[in-house]
Design a protein around this motif. Sequence first.
Motif, PDB file in Angstrom:
ATOM      1  N   UNK A   1      -2.626  13.003   6.911  1.00 29.05           N
ATOM      2  CA  UNK A   1      -3.037  13.150   5.515  1.00 29.05           C
ATOM      3  C   UNK A   1      -2.510  12.075   4.590  1.00 29.05           C
ATOM      4  N   UNK A   2      -2.069  10.950   5.138  1.00 33.40           N
ATOM      5  CA  UNK A   2      -1.422   9.921   4.307  1.00 33.40           C
ATOM      6  C   UNK A   2      -2.398   9.233   3.361  1.00 33.40           C
ATOM      7  N   UNK A   3      -3.684   9.235   3.702  1.00 31.87           N
ATOM      8  CA  UNK A   3      -4.666   8.564   2.854  1.00 31.87           C
ATOM      9  C   UNK A   3      -5.319   7.366   3.495  1.00 31.87           C
ATOM     10  N   UNK A   4      -4.830   6.912   4.649  1.00 28.84           N
ATOM     11  CA  UNK A   4      -5.484   5.821   5.366  1.00 28.84           C
ATOM     12  C   UNK A   4      -6.770   6.326   6.015  1.00 28.84           C
ATOM     13  N   UNK A   5      -7.746   5.440   6.129  1.00 22.63           N
ATOM     14  CA  UNK A   5      -9.010   5.801   6.771  1.00 22.63           C
ATOM     15  C   UNK A   5      -8.778   6.183   8.225  1.00 22.63           C
ATOM     16  N   UNK A   6      -9.662   7.044   8.739  1.00 18.44           N
ATOM     17  CA  UNK A   6      -9.545   7.500  10.126  1.00 18.44           C
ATOM     18  C   UNK A   6      -9.608   6.329  11.103  1.00 18.44           C
ATOM     19  N   UNK A   7     -10.423   5.322  10.785  1.00 12.82           N
ATOM     20  CA  UNK A   7     -10.531   4.160  11.675  1.00 12.82           C
ATOM     21  C   UNK A   7      -9.224   3.386  11.718  1.00 12.82           C
ATOM     22  N   UNK A   8      -8.516   3.322  10.595  1.00 10.31           N
ATOM     23  CA  UNK A   8      -7.217   2.646  10.551  1.00 10.31           C
ATOM     24  C   UNK A   8      -6.189   3.448  11.345  1.00 10.31           C
ATOM     25  N   UNK A   9      -6.163   4.755  11.128  1.00  9.81           N
ATOM     26  CA  UNK A   9      -5.228   5.607  11.857  1.00  9.81           C
ATOM     27  C   UNK A   9      -5.484   5.555  13.360  1.00  9.81           C
ATOM     28  N   UNK A  10      -6.739   5.436  13.751  1.00  3.74           N
ATOM     29  CA  UNK A  10      -7.075   5.401  15.172  1.00  3.74           C
ATOM     30  C   UNK A  10      -6.389   4.242  15.878  1.00  3.74           C
ATOM     31  N   UNK A  11      -6.138   3.149  15.161  1.00  3.58           N
ATOM     32  CA  UNK A  11      -5.445   2.010  15.778  1.00  3.58           C
ATOM     33  C   UNK A  11      -3.979   2.325  16.041  1.00  3.58           C
ATOM     34  N   UNK A  12      -3.414   3.263  15.259  1.00  5.64           N
ATOM     35  CA  UNK A  12      -1.989   3.551  15.392  1.00  5.64           C
ATOM     36  C   UNK A  12      -1.646   4.694  16.323  1.00  5.64           C
ATOM     37  N   UNK A  13      -2.612   5.594  16.588  1.00 13.16           N
ATOM     38  CA  UNK A  13      -2.299   6.774  17.397  1.00 13.16           C
ATOM     39  C   UNK A  13      -1.721   6.444  18.768  1.00 13.16           C
ATOM     40  N   UNK A  14      -2.249   5.477  19.518  1.00 10.70           N
ATOM     41  CA  UNK A  14      -1.666   5.211  20.846  1.00 10.70           C
ATOM     42  C   UNK A  14      -0.186   4.818  20.786  1.00 10.70           C
ATOM     43  N   UNK A  15       0.194   4.032  19.787  1.00 10.25           N
ATOM     44  CA  UNK A  15       1.601   3.645  19.664  1.00 10.25           C
ATOM     45  C   UNK A  15       2.450   4.837  19.239  1.00 10.25           C
TER      46      UNK A  15
ATOM     47  N   UNK B   1       0.837  -1.205   0.000  1.00 13.05           N
ATOM     48  CA  UNK B   1       0.000   0.000   0.000  1.00 13.05           C
ATOM     49  C   UNK B   1       0.862   1.242   0.000  1.00 13.05           C
ATOM     50  N   UNK B   2       0.675   2.082  -1.005  1.00 18.05           N
ATOM     51  CA  UNK B   2       1.422   3.337  -1.079  1.00 18.05           C
ATOM     52  C   UNK B   2       1.028   4.281   0.054  1.00 18.05           C
ATOM     53  N   UNK B   3      -0.253   4.279   0.447  1.00 17.67           N
ATOM     54  CA  UNK B   3      -0.686   5.187   1.507  1.00 17.67           C
ATOM     55  C   UNK B   3      -0.167   4.711   2.864  1.00 17.67           C
ATOM     56  N   UNK B   4      -0.079   3.400   3.073  1.00 17.16           N
ATOM     57  CA  UNK B   4       0.503   2.891   4.314  1.00 17.16           C
ATOM     58  C   UNK B   4       1.984   3.235   4.382  1.00 17.16           C
ATOM     59  N   UNK B   5       2.641   3.231   3.241  1.00 20.45           N
ATOM     60  CA  UNK B   5       4.058   3.607   3.227  1.00 20.45           C
ATOM     61  C   UNK B   5       4.231   5.083   3.561  1.00 20.45           C
ATOM     62  N   UNK B   6       3.301   5.927   3.115  1.00 22.51           N
ATOM     63  CA  UNK B   6       3.363   7.342   3.493  1.00 22.51           C
ATOM     64  C   UNK B   6       3.154   7.508   4.996  1.00 22.51           C
TER      65      UNK B   6
END
Length: 362
Positions: free
Chosen positions: A156-170, A78-83
């Motif tokens: 602004x990488x392009x991942x959905x907000x729900x996906x990003x929400x899983x990463x914010x705590x880390x 995924x290009x957006x995950x890489x961003x």
Amino acid sequence: MAVVSPAGTAGSVAWLDALRRRCGHDVREFVEERVREHFGGRAADTPAPEVLPEFVSGGKFLRPVFAYVGWRCGGPESAVALRAAASLELLHCFALAQDDVMDGSARRRGRPSMHVVFSRWHREKGLSGSADRFGESAAVLAADLYLVWSEQLLRGCGLDAAVLARGWPVYDRLRSELAVGQLGDLLNDARALPSWTDVLDVIRRKSGNYTVRRPLEFGAALAGCEDHVVAALGDYGGLLGEAFQFRDDLLGVFGDPAVTGKPAGDDLRERKATSVVALTAELADHRQRGELAELLALDVVDEEAVVRWHDLITATGARDQLEKFIDDRVRRALEAIDLAGLPHRPADALGVLARQCTERVR
């Protein structure tokens, strides 16, 4: 744009190299866009518009690569995950710029450090006030921009907000641990001879977690990986992060300036309480402790003193012991990955990264 993923170990090397190039392109392009957006007036006349994009170039992009490999443990190419992963390089630039100010380091990646560039510009312009003070202040402000832009790139990488929400705590934990570890590093002056336990604690906070473990966990969290996968990545990351810092500390004392981009023995001149110094103190006999005390009491660590340090570190066995620590941690890290049953691509890439992070010359 999908990232090409050829098979096999040689393919993993090529795949990782492609990730680094793409991260480098994305990060520099993003910083150049932010510079065009924000810099005008008097600020545009400073070195900042050139320095800010240049500073993000030339790194190894370890943290973004680890984050993306963590993502690939449960997610597709995924290009957006890489961003999203690339945002960690801007966080790293923030840390480097401030670290150079705190350590008084004159060079970074074979070039003058950011605060040195700003100080030189101040002197050449004949401005009033302290050029050194200006350089340090400007570098801290530039670092602040990297910190803001890191989160902006992630949002602004392009991942959905729900996906990003899983990463914010880390992501938040990574940033907090970095700052606390840096504070601990400031307290660990070599002349105070902190214990091996204290130095190892700083390594785990500032380097082990920050460089390997949290980026892996960040990517895995974004991908929604199962708990046993996250746990295995955490074990691998903690062990490899320590091994990485041990190697970095050895290079800071014995490294080739042409490779490291810093003068030989730079950590000794800066009186950093690295794992090398702490272990030397732990292993020294009575006579060697006397030599150690003399070296620690020197006002200036010149070339002759660096040679004396090299001889002492080698004679105590600290250099050889750290090599054994590195080998042991790499072995245990790879065992953790083998037991986790990860997909082939990330599993193979983690093996390659373990070797790349701990090689004797890098």
